[in-house]
Design an enzyme around this catalytic site. Sequence first.
Site, short mmCIF file in Angstrom:
data_model
loop_
_atom_site.label_atom_id
_atom_site.label_comp_id
_atom_site.label_asym_id
_atom_site.label_seq_id
_atom_site.Cartn_x
_atom_site.Cartn_y
_atom_site.Cartn_z
N ARG B 20 0.83 -1.21 0.00
CA ARG B 20 0.00 0.00 0.00
C ARG B 20 0.87 1.26 0.00
O ARG B 20 0.61 2.20 -0.77
CB ARG B 20 -0.90 -0.02 1.25
N ARG B 71 7.11 -19.65 -5.15
CA ARG B 71 8.53 -19.90 -5.40
C ARG B 71 8.62 -20.37 -6.85
O ARG B 71 7.92 -21.28 -7.26
CB ARG B 71 9.05 -20.97 -4.43
N ASP B 127 11.22 -14.83 9.28
CA ASP B 127 12.38 -15.47 9.90
C ASP B 127 13.41 -14.52 10.48
O ASP B 127 14.24 -14.92 11.29
CB ASP B 127 13.07 -16.40 8.89
N ALA B 186 10.46 -19.35 28.95
CA ALA B 186 10.89 -20.73 28.74
C ALA B 186 12.05 -21.12 29.64
O ALA B 186 12.87 -20.28 30.01
CB ALA B 186 11.30 -20.93 27.28
N LYS B 213 8.89 -25.66 40.72
CA LYS B 213 8.25 -25.29 39.45
C LYS B 213 7.27 -26.40 39.06
O LYS B 213 7.61 -27.58 39.14
CB LYS B 213 9.28 -25.11 38.33
N GLN B 253 1.77 -19.37 12.74
CA GLN B 253 2.71 -18.28 13.00
C GLN B 253 2.76 -17.27 11.86
O GLN B 253 3.14 -16.12 12.08
CB GLN B 253 4.13 -18.85 13.21
#
Lengths: 321, 321, 321, 321
Positions: B20, B71, B127, B186, B213, B253
């Site tokens: 855009r 691709r 990525d 994590a 934990k 994702q």
Amino acid sequence: MKVGVLTSGGDSPGMNACLRAIVRVGISRGLSIFGMHGGLQGLLDRSIFELTARDVSNIVHRGGTFLTTGRSAEFRTEEGQKKAARILTDEEFDGLLALGGNGTMQAMTKLCKLWDGLIIGLPGTIDNDIQGTDYTIGFDTAVNNAVNAIDKIRDTAQAFDRTFLIEVMGRDSGHIAVHVGISCGAEAIAVPETPTDLNEIATIIKEGRARGKTFAFIIVAEGDEEGDARTIAKKLSDATGENCRVSVLGYIQRGGNPTQFDRILGTKLGAYAVECLKKGISGVMVGEMGGELVLTQFEDTWSSQKGLDLWLLGLVDELSI
Amino acid sequence: MKVGVLTSGGDSPGMNACLRAIVRVGISRGLSIFGMHGGLQGLLDRSIFELTARDVSNIVHRGGTFLTTGRSAEFRTEEGQKKAARILTDEEFDGLLALGGNGTMQAMTKLCKLWDGLIIGLPGTIDNDIQGTDYTIGFDTAVNNAVNAIDKIRDTAQAFDRTFLIEVMGRDSGHIAVHVGISCGAEAIAVPETPTDLNEIATIIKEGRARGKTFAFIIVAEGDEEGDARTIAKKLSDATGENCRVSVLGYIQRGGNPTQFDRILGTKLGAYAVECLKKGISGVMVGEMGGELVLTQFEDTWSSQKGLDLWLLGLVDELSI
Amino acid sequence: MKVGVLTSGGDSPGMNACLRAIVRVGISRGLSIFGMHGGLQGLLDRSIFELTARDVSNIVHRGGTFLTTGRSAEFRTEEGQKKAARILTDEEFDGLLALGGNGTMQAMTKLCKLWDGLIIGLPGTIDNDIQGTDYTIGFDTAVNNAVNAIDKIRDTAQAFDRTFLIEVMGRDSGHIAVHVGISCGAEAIAVPETPTDLNEIATIIKEGRARGKTFAFIIVAEGDEEGDARTIAKKLSDATGENCRVSVLGYIQRGGNPTQFDRILGTKLGAYAVECLKKGISGVMVGEMGGELVLTQFEDTWSSQKGLDLWLLGLVDELSI
Amino acid sequence: MKVGVLTSGGDSPGMNACLRAIVRVGISRGLSIFGMHGGLQGLLDRSIFELTARDVSNIVHRGGTFLTTGRSAEFRTEEGQKKAARILTDEEFDGLLALGGNGTMQAMTKLCKLWDGLIIGLPGTIDNDIQGTDYTIGFDTAVNNAVNAIDKIRDTAQAFDRTFLIEVMGRDSGHIAVHVGISCGAEAIAVPETPTDLNEIATIIKEGRARGKTFAFIIVAEGDEEGDARTIAKKLSDATGENCRVSVLGYIQRGGNPTQFDRILGTKLGAYAVECLKKGISGVMVGEMGGELVLTQFEDTWSSQKGLDLWLLGLVDELSI
């Protein structure tokens, strides 16, 4: 090394991630971390308790601040400031970490002069109006909250071919408004930093209609000099002949799970503040500028206004042709 | 000035905001913008059509790419590359804007040598594995998508006191994994760039349990050298005696409405690419580093690997005590 | 069989899923489906166009209505109603499907008397204030939108130990308020259908504080007889001595991708309306009650008020102890 | 009256809202409520603690179950069941409320025969595969989680013109798959209850392409007799000549904040279970059917399979033309 930590002023998403980093990295490096409940007033009320690594479990992803926050009228007095310094000395604190906005950095500027322990500030506010960091903890989440809300309003704007005035937070600054406006493809963005010309905005709306645009968004920072969204909508309705609608986003901008950006920024600044404390650094706010962790004297964080990205703001007319 | 634009490789959220900006700022500055359908193959197939300001209405907030992508096996041949150059000349293009990842920048490196028009690349990939920009368009959204998904899995992890292995995208790089891992608190993050020691991770899980934990998250980049999440889970289950669960986040994702960060980054880079074209600049990718808009020679964007933030990755052990 | 379809009144999420079902099941069963642009005014303006199966691609998940909607002043006159009937006859329509709220069903009651084609209504409104269906298309999404917004405000309420008054849509009915209030654990819910006692609410807030509650939510339907949220907040602030905060959710309740519930309800009612048309049924609204698809005479959909679930509303005091 | 409460089997969103209703309405009506930690195993381990009204603060909006859950191997033995009955008697419990799925109702069927206290079940599972209630607590949230994830994948499907096979939960039943499939506009839905014809699905994909469809979604319940999504994708890729992609949604379906539907259903059933206990009712599961609160003998909840809405499933071909 005994270190106090508090969150002050408005809550902002990412504060909990930051607190978790402070507590865990702090403990891991030999510090004892004590939380103060409800901001500076918690310090004044000696509402202070030691924090363990388990106390900050399961909060990295939560909005708000588990320490709770507040604005302290007592601390605003010289009396209150001296009392705070006295308590810090009495309780044998070596350091204090204060997470908050503009007002918090001003408070720390004063406290530095009255107490000789180490004080480091961390920028936690959705307004992004603090010098010494590109972004404050909470800004990204607040903008995304506003953007997601406007993505919903878009459905109604389209269904009715309407012009919407949307008021976002920003009493003294247009950082949120600019990011929201660009992200939502707004036709115009009204901010306190630059003059707002309602005739020009009316023309933009009318000419857009003529070019085939079926709806329009005007983003208004709550502190715009032409008034709040409701006031501006009335004037624009008169000027355009359309019935411009208003949405005031309000508190929904402040809450909710923080974005990855704010979790990471909060984590980095929290860990960095601990590293700085360990080195005996004091009187500064930690921040991130140009991808680097940096330190800024408290006074320099609030004594001048942080500029908007005027190049980006200047693109609005072309982006909404 | 006649300019072609295409999106190539995997789609990434924010591409539409970028397109855009290219179309509208381009038109506003006197360019004619032509879209190519389905990436480089669209160029080879002469699937090319002029874009108006209205064609990019209502896409700033949408994931994917309205030009579609793909691709192209044909372009990978020298024959195909020459054909592309020939078509660009035949169709009297003056410039080409290519939005994509690593592979796209490699393709442009080659095309530059065969065609004498102006070529500018824009980094669009989730990525974040391209040199010459701190963040690629789409990375922030992808990380947030993963983080939001894991915030849901957290409920089940807590309800069952479980250890979860979560696989995120990243065949050759751990950028997504590191951001996701820090954001989700994590216990460990396995990435291709650094050696992954499963014994150490097993110890972390067991010692965490001993410290109270109740659950654990291990984030695994799909390209980790110890294998995918399923493989690692099996080994960790053996080593810990727990039944470690697996979740592979996969395609969720990549999609969804872009975050404000990606809409703004896309918009800025799109507008900047147009500005550069107008100045006759070619052979470079636009990017943002340290808050500044910058240019990088195509070859330098892919010939070395972009490093992770090792300080941040190194904090994981302390953050999860 | 030539059938017109329009969406009228406020847009509601799930309308697009319903339109898709009407068009595709309609075409599949031999009907020709024509859309009318902008509601009843589109019919009056002969803004009518045939719809193909491809025209409703990729809309099942979108809020708003791709036909656009509106409120027609012209149709409110007897003149306008006769004109609408005349156009339907002129254009050789056999049937008309009208998707909207209360006002739309009233309009169809009138049109039925002036035109002898088949008319079927479908309940599309976020207010859920139509008899003849347990839920209207859009209600579930609107409630979820409000609930998600309040989940964010909760962070700030907790961080500041505050009482929040939250205004939700519902000019004449409290359906949204009751569902939102129960879902968010509200301390009290103020709706137009039952008397609102501000003294009692003030007592609830104060006694809650005494029992250790740190914050409170009061949900207010915009049509409550004690005034809007701002007015009520002022009175409650006086009565409790707290500074009660206000959030008016507004338009964000109406938009956004529909929930599964609204997509499915829209799809079912759309397909069922086509089945009924094929059988020659007319003068009724389709709905779902007790899990069964049902028909209700137009007049019965709006001539009496749909009751709230008073058992559920009566639980609020116990649920918030 | 001393009443125990536990959550058993998989966690499902809305369990916390239900527990809050049980605790607060229970206490308000004179009961003492005791939580059991980790499901039936918690009862067997006498991991039992009294719950106050404050213990269920701030959980109405959270997924998972704050009591935690689990599957107990010990209880599956006759020995274990007798031990459970003995403990309930020893600890002088008058009643037990068990929130869970199919397996939990089977466990209660057995426990009823061994213990003479009052036992009432509540349907908490995302699978919706229990007779005696139209919807189980958690189903609506799980479907919405899946639908939101697929709305993201749609961006990539569109960008690449791809066919996607998406696997959703449902080992023995297709309830989730049908709701997800209709909501996402799937081309086909493969469920265990009806024969899945892969040749027919391949034909649907190919004919859709011929009619101009650019991408396709096939929803697969994990328990489909033709195999999981990966297996089916391979066969369909062979049959269509396309490279069909796969996404297995997995655990993200189970977690996250519950929808308004599940919070309200949980709240209603929790309050109703307390009302029933007070009346001395036992040996039944509470549910909601056709908008009415109903009771079903434990054995009838699991001894026959709950049917799918075959009319809705049968519409898929027409809805995706």
